[in-house]
Scaffold this motif. Structure first.
Motif, mmCIF file in Angstrom:
data_model
loop_
_atom_site.group_PDB
_atom_site.id
_atom_site.type_symbol
_atom_site.label_atom_id
_atom_site.label_comp_id
_atom_site.label_asym_id
_atom_site.label_seq_id
_atom_site.Cartn_x
_atom_site.Cartn_y
_atom_site.Cartn_z
ATOM 1 N N UNK A 52 0.839 -1.209 0.000
ATOM 2 C CA UNK A 52 0.000 0.000 0.000
ATOM 3 C C UNK A 52 0.871 1.256 0.000
ATOM 4 N N UNK A 53 1.961 1.239 0.778
ATOM 5 C CA UNK A 53 2.873 2.395 0.794
ATOM 6 C C UNK A 53 3.481 2.654 -0.590
ATOM 7 N N UNK A 54 3.894 1.582 -1.255
ATOM 8 C CA UNK A 54 4.508 1.718 -2.592
ATOM 9 C C UNK A 54 3.472 2.279 -3.569
ATOM 10 N N UNK A 55 2.249 1.745 -3.470
ATOM 11 C CA UNK A 55 1.172 2.189 -4.351
ATOM 12 C C UNK A 55 0.878 3.676 -4.132
ATOM 13 N N UNK A 56 0.787 4.081 -2.879
ATOM 14 C CA UNK A 56 0.522 5.496 -2.572
ATOM 15 C C UNK A 56 1.632 6.386 -3.131
ATOM 16 N N UNK A 57 2.866 5.903 -2.990
ATOM 17 C CA UNK A 57 4.009 6.681 -3.484
ATOM 18 C C UNK A 57 3.941 6.826 -5.014
ATOM 19 N N UNK A 58 3.594 5.727 -5.701
ATOM 20 C CA UNK A 58 3.484 5.778 -7.168
ATOM 21 C C UNK A 58 2.370 6.729 -7.588
ATOM 22 N N UNK A 59 1.254 6.713 -6.847
ATOM 23 C CA UNK A 59 0.154 7.626 -7.184
ATOM 24 C C UNK A 59 0.574 9.072 -7.038
ATOM 25 N N UNK A 60 1.374 9.328 -5.996
ATOM 26 C CA UNK A 60 1.808 10.705 -5.756
ATOM 27 C C UNK A 60 2.790 11.170 -6.827
ATOM 28 N N UNK A 61 3.563 10.233 -7.409
ATOM 29 C CA UNK A 61 4.626 10.644 -8.325
ATOM 30 C C UNK A 61 4.322 10.373 -9.796
ATOM 31 N N UNK A 62 3.453 9.369 -10.088
ATOM 32 C CA UNK A 62 3.206 9.019 -11.500
ATOM 33 C C UNK A 62 1.798 8.453 -11.691
ATOM 34 N N UNK A 63 0.830 9.116 -11.058
ATOM 35 C CA UNK A 63 -0.549 8.621 -11.088
ATOM 36 C C UNK A 63 -1.121 8.442 -12.485
ATOM 37 N N UNK A 64 -0.591 9.210 -13.453
ATOM 38 C CA UNK A 64 -1.163 9.164 -14.802
ATOM 39 C C UNK A 64 -0.971 7.819 -15.509
ATOM 40 N N UNK A 65 -0.005 7.001 -15.075
ATOM 41 C CA UNK A 65 0.176 5.721 -15.783
ATOM 42 C C UNK A 65 -0.411 4.546 -14.997
ATOM 43 N N UNK A 66 -1.151 4.849 -13.930
ATOM 44 C CA UNK A 66 -1.736 3.780 -13.110
ATOM 45 C C UNK A 66 -3.246 3.729 -13.312
ATOM 46 N N UNK A 67 -3.865 2.575 -13.002
ATOM 47 C CA UNK A 67 -5.331 2.523 -13.093
ATOM 48 C C UNK A 67 -5.941 3.455 -12.034
#
Length: 293
Positions: free
Chosen positions: A219-234
């Motif tokens: 969950x921490x990794x996912x939150x970090x990815x959303x904060x930094x590169x949310x545009x390429x995630x579902x």
């Protein structure tokens, strides 16, 4: 990476005897091949890269295979393709379970071995089929790739004289032979963050780890990815699946909140559910790594 300092504890334990044996077998296999097919997980192409591979492979040709292409979006595949090409490498994306991309890997292995026969020819020797082995971490899809490469085109399977008896070669075509047992990369990693990602993706093989810590890290990794590169995630995968968004929580507090909401506070069950849903693709195509900027 914005990961809680608790994870610095060695939460993932490997079994040293198992690793020593795997390393010895791998070196034995590599002695007798021309081309190494290195399989990594497309969700974590950097964490499934073993730091010792260049040393083990030496001057042999290597083909980079990123398996589980179905688990990442075309946009993320393109980002990795560009990044690897900038590093001077051509990645081959496959879905070994379904067979996508496997023919291109077979061609690449043959092409990579061409130099072997050119050298043989210059010494007045006859050409021979190129010999390849598939290596990678425990669950990245090596066996599925071998089964797909071999298909039903098996011409012969023979233990070669002069090679340890366990090494069985399968003739895939006139020009390519494959070692039918995968080479397992020993998974002792000093790098706990990579180890965590291997555990999240279930690429770790025989290791003991704490599911709750691993699920919280996810969950921490996912939150970090959303904060930094949310545009390429579902879009909001955890909210879509569990009706509880994770972005205002730490991984650990999200696990607690989700357990209360869905499983009467049962943390272990909630951690298992989160990890299983991710591994089965039920949360959508989520990469856990993107190319370094």
């Amino acid at each position: 990476m914005g990961i809680n300092q608790n994870y610095k504890l060695n939460i993932i334990q490997w079994y040293p005897g198992h690793i020593a044996k795997a390393e010895k077998n791998l070196k034995e296999q590599l002695k007798s091949v021309d081309v190494v097919l290195e399989v990594r997980d497309a969700r974590i192409p950097l964490s499934t890269r073993h730091p010792q591979v260049p040393e083990w492979v030496g001057s042999k040709a290597r083909v980079l295979v990123l398996n589980r292409l179905d688990m990442v979006s075309p946009q993320v595949r393109q980002l990795w393709t560009n990044w690897f090409k900038n590093q001077g490498e051509e990645p081959y994306f496959t879905n070994a379970q379904q067979g996508q991309g496997v023919a291109a890997v077979s061609k690449a292995a043959q092409a990579a071995g061409v130099a072997v026969n050119q050298r043989r020819k210059s010494r007045g020797m006859l050409p021979r089929p190129i010999r390849a082995v598939v290596i990678g971490f425990p669950n990245v899809g090596k066996s599925a790739l071998i089964n797909r490469l071999v298909g039903r085109r098996v011409v012969e399977s023979a233990a070669r004289p002069g090679v340890t008896r366990q090494l069985r070669w399968v003739r895939i075509s006139q020009d390519l032979e494959l070692l039918d047992a995968p080479g397992v990369i020993p998974a002792k990693l000093e790098e706990q963050e990579a180890a965590l990602k291997l555990a999240i993706c279930d690429d770790i093989g025989e290791a003991a780890y704490d599911k709750q810590l691993v699920a919280a890290a996810f969950v921490d990794i996912l939150n970090h990815l959303y904060a930094t590169a949310g545009d390429v995630l579902p879009d909001c995968p955890l909210r879509s699946r569990y009706e509880l968004d994770s972005t205002s929580y730490t991984g650990e507090s999200y696990l607690h909140a989700l357990a209360e909401l869905r499983n009467q506070g049962d943390l272990e069950r909630t951690a298992s559910q989160l990890l299983t849903d991710f591994r089965k693709g039920l949360l959508g195509t989520i990469p856990l790594e993107l190319p370094p900027q």
